[in-house]
Design a protein around this motif. Structure first.
Motif, PDB file in Angstrom:
ATOM      1  N   ASP A   1     -46.593 -28.435   2.805  1.00 45.70           N
ATOM      2  CA  ASP A   1     -46.101 -29.337   3.841  1.00 45.70           C
ATOM      3  C   ASP A   1     -46.909 -29.175   5.132  1.00 45.70           C
ATOM      4  N   ILE A   2     -47.199 -27.929   5.498  1.00 45.10           N
ATOM      5  CA  ILE A   2     -47.968 -27.668   6.727  1.00 45.10           C
ATOM      6  C   ILE A   2     -49.392 -28.196   6.608  1.00 45.10           C
ATOM      7  N   LEU A   3     -50.007 -28.012   5.438  1.00 46.32           N
ATOM      8  CA  LEU A   3     -51.390 -28.444   5.236  1.00 46.32           C
ATOM      9  C   LEU A   3     -51.508 -29.920   4.861  1.00 46.32           C
ATOM     10  N   ASP A   4     -50.354 -30.585   4.773  1.00 50.93           N
ATOM     11  CA  ASP A   4     -50.323 -32.012   4.433  1.00 50.93           C
ATOM     12  C   ASP A   4     -51.025 -32.260   3.094  1.00 50.93           C
ATOM     13  N   GLY A   5     -50.490 -31.594   2.063  1.00 48.47           N
ATOM     14  CA  GLY A   5     -51.075 -31.736   0.731  1.00 48.47           C
ATOM     15  C   GLY A   5     -50.008 -31.828  -0.329  1.00 48.47           C
ATOM     16  N   SER A   6     -50.426 -32.123  -1.535  1.00 48.41           N
ATOM     17  CA  SER A   6     -49.505 -32.194  -2.671  1.00 48.41           C
ATOM     18  C   SER A   6     -49.621 -30.917  -3.493  1.00 48.41           C
ATOM     19  N   LEU A   7     -48.468 -30.396  -3.945  1.00 51.82           N
ATOM     20  CA  LEU A   7     -48.412 -29.133  -4.668  1.00 51.82           C
ATOM     21  C   LEU A   7     -48.287 -29.376  -6.160  1.00 51.82           C
ATOM     22  N   SER A   8     -49.117 -28.658  -6.937  1.00 48.77           N
ATOM     23  CA  SER A   8     -49.054 -28.741  -8.395  1.00 48.77           C
ATOM     24  C   SER A   8     -49.648 -27.477  -8.998  1.00 48.77           C
ATOM     25  N   ASN A   9     -48.809 -26.729  -9.725  1.00 43.08           N
ATOM     26  CA  ASN A   9     -49.283 -25.523 -10.422  1.00 43.08           C
ATOM     27  C   ASN A   9     -50.026 -24.554  -9.500  1.00 43.08           C
ATOM     28  N   GLU A  10     -49.357 -24.217  -8.382  1.00 44.78           N
ATOM     29  CA  GLU A  10     -49.890 -23.245  -7.420  1.00 44.78           C
ATOM     30  C   GLU A  10     -51.206 -23.707  -6.805  1.00 44.78           C
ATOM     31  N   THR A  11     -51.459 -24.993  -6.814  1.00 44.00           N
ATOM     32  CA  THR A  11     -52.648 -25.556  -6.197  1.00 44.00           C
ATOM     33  C   THR A  11     -52.227 -26.673  -5.247  1.00 44.00           C
ATOM     34  N   ILE A  12     -52.741 -26.586  -4.012  1.00 44.44           N
ATOM     35  CA  ILE A  12     -52.423 -27.586  -2.998  1.00 44.44           C
ATOM     36  C   ILE A  12     -53.642 -28.493  -2.816  1.00 44.44           C
ATOM     37  N   THR A  13     -53.457 -29.772  -3.086  1.00 40.65           N
ATOM     38  CA  THR A  13     -54.535 -30.744  -2.914  1.00 40.65           C
ATOM     39  C   THR A  13     -54.336 -31.460  -1.585  1.00 40.65           C
ATOM     40  N   PRO A  14     -55.218 -31.230  -0.626  1.00 42.96           N
ATOM     41  CA  PRO A  14     -55.038 -31.851   0.692  1.00 42.96           C
ATOM     42  C   PRO A  14     -55.252 -33.359   0.635  1.00 42.96           C
ATOM     43  N   LEU A  15     -54.408 -34.083   1.391  1.00 47.13           N
ATOM     44  CA  LEU A  15     -54.552 -35.529   1.458  1.00 47.13           C
ATOM     45  C   LEU A  15     -55.732 -35.927   2.343  1.00 47.13           C
ATOM     46  N   ASN A  16     -56.028 -35.077   3.327  1.00 43.70           N
ATOM     47  CA  ASN A  16     -57.173 -35.318   4.208  1.00 43.70           C
ATOM     48  C   ASN A  16     -58.312 -34.384   3.808  1.00 43.70           C
ATOM     49  N   THR A  17     -59.290 -34.931   3.097  1.00 39.85           N
ATOM     50  CA  THR A  17     -60.403 -34.095   2.607  1.00 39.85           C
ATOM     51  C   THR A  17     -61.468 -33.845   3.669  1.00 39.85           C
ATOM     52  N   ASP A  18     -61.305 -34.404   4.860  1.00 42.79           N
ATOM     53  CA  ASP A  18     -62.274 -34.144   5.930  1.00 42.79           C
ATOM     54  C   ASP A  18     -62.159 -32.708   6.430  1.00 42.79           C
ATOM     55  N   TYR A  19     -60.939 -32.170   6.416  1.00 45.23           N
ATOM     56  CA  TYR A  19     -60.750 -30.800   6.911  1.00 45.23           C
ATOM     57  C   TYR A  19     -60.922 -29.781   5.794  1.00 45.23           C
ATOM     58  N   TYR A  20     -60.293 -30.047   4.662  1.00 47.92           N
ATOM     59  CA  TYR A  20     -60.462 -29.198   3.484  1.00 47.92           C
ATOM     60  C   TYR A  20     -61.128 -30.040   2.385  1.00 47.92           C
ATOM     61  N   PRO A  21     -62.373 -29.728   2.043  1.00 46.56           N
ATOM     62  CA  PRO A  21     -63.099 -30.551   1.062  1.00 46.56           C
ATOM     63  C   PRO A  21     -62.671 -30.351  -0.383  1.00 46.56           C
ATOM     64  N   GLY A  22     -61.720 -29.453  -0.618  1.00 46.43           N
ATOM     65  CA  GLY A  22     -61.283 -29.170  -1.984  1.00 46.43           C
ATOM     66  C   GLY A  22     -59.878 -28.612  -1.995  1.00 46.43           C
TER      67      GLY A  22
ATOM     68  N   GLU B   1     -56.960 -19.091  -1.686  1.00 46.08           N
ATOM     69  CA  GLU B   1     -58.406 -19.355  -1.705  1.00 46.08           C
ATOM     70  C   GLU B   1     -58.630 -20.733  -1.103  1.00 46.08           C
ATOM     71  N   VAL B   2     -59.372 -20.764   0.013  1.00 46.61           N
ATOM     72  CA  VAL B   2     -59.501 -21.996   0.795  1.00 46.61           C
ATOM     73  C   VAL B   2     -60.963 -22.413   0.914  1.00 46.61           C
ATOM     74  N   PRO B   3     -61.283 -23.677   0.635  1.00 56.38           N
ATOM     75  CA  PRO B   3     -62.649 -24.166   0.844  1.00 56.38           C
ATOM     76  C   PRO B   3     -62.889 -24.415   2.339  1.00 56.38           C
ATOM     77  N   LEU B   4     -63.627 -23.519   2.969  1.00 57.05           N
ATOM     78  CA  LEU B   4     -63.857 -23.612   4.411  1.00 57.05           C
ATOM     79  C   LEU B   4     -65.245 -24.138   4.754  1.00 57.05           C
ATOM     80  N   LEU B   5     -66.143 -24.109   3.787  1.00 54.85           N
ATOM     81  CA  LEU B   5     -67.522 -24.534   4.066  1.00 54.85           C
ATOM     82  C   LEU B   5     -67.919 -25.658   3.130  1.00 54.85           C
ATOM     83  N   ASP B   6     -68.371 -26.736   3.729  1.00 51.37           N
ATOM     84  CA  ASP B   6     -68.877 -27.875   2.972  1.00 51.37           C
ATOM     85  C   ASP B   6     -70.031 -28.459   3.780  1.00 51.37           C
TER      86      ASP B   6
END
Length: 208
Positions: free
Chosen positions: A121-142, A174-179
């Motif tokens: 909820d804080i990262l504005d993403g969808s949760l599935s199987n312990e994986t959060i997919t961000p809706l805004n890929t500009d900040y988190y590319p994965g 585990e967070v994708p911080l570099l793209d």
């Protein structure tokens, strides 16, 4: 006694007869080598300056670019850690509504569920199987992955070397911080682990 003429013989080769003498030819060739060597020595200063200027140009372009990437990753990592800490503290409190600090009464599965939902909820993403997919890929590319969630008992050593004095929950994501496009490497997306700890607080004092 006859001597060799020093005049030019144009009928055969057009080369002065004196050059046909082996010793004279060696001397002339030797002089040519020295001229080339002297020319190279004269150009060393220019070549050194040229190499230095190219190195400075590369330094002035690459270093600020790498520095910008470093501080961008650092800022994003610190912000993500703060959001993660907020979600983890919520989970530690929500999973312990009875206020009991007994380690045997703690429910890591429930705490992990609260943590996952809150973090998504804080990262504005969808949760599935312990994986959060961000809706805004500009900040988190994965996707952000929850790789570990466990109970920490009093006396255990945390990853930062500090000994836990109260029971709590330790989570790692585990967070994708570099793209970015890196020099000599190409386009890369790199994820970094972030670990946080939150103690379980009792609400019994608040009830009194």
């Amino acid at each position: 006694m006859m001597t060799r003429s020093k005049e030019v013989n144009y009928e055969n080769s057009g080369i002065p007869n004196s050059l046909l003498d082996t010793d004279s030819y060696v001397r002339i060739v030797g002089m040519g080598d020295k001229c080339v060597e002297r020319l190279i020595k004269d150009q060393r200063g220019f070549i050194s300056i040229l190499v230095l200027m190219c190195g400075m140009l590369i330094f002035m372009v690459i270093v600020p670019y790498i520095t910008g990437i470093y501080y961008g990753v650092k800022h994003k990592g610190m912000q993500t850690k703060a959001w993660m800490n907020e979600a983890l503290e919520f989970a530690a409190a929500a999973s312990n509504m009875n206020g009991d600090l007994d380690i045997s009464q703690l429910d890591p599965d429930m705490a992990k569920q609260y943590f996952s939902i809150a973090l998504a909820d804080i990262l504005d993403g969808s949760l599935s199987n312990e994986t959060i997919t961000p809706l805004n890929t500009d900040y988190y590319p994965g996707p952000i992955k929850i790789t570990d969630f466990e109970i920490v008992s009093p006396g255990e050593t945390l990853p930062n070397g500090i000994t836990a004095r109260q029971p709590g929950f330790l989570a790692t994501i585990e967070v994708p911080l570099l793209d970015a496009d890196l020099p000599w490497v190409g386009h890369k997306t790199i994820s970094f682990p972030i670990t946080n700890f939150a103690v379980v607080k009792s609400n019994q004092l608040a009830k009194k």
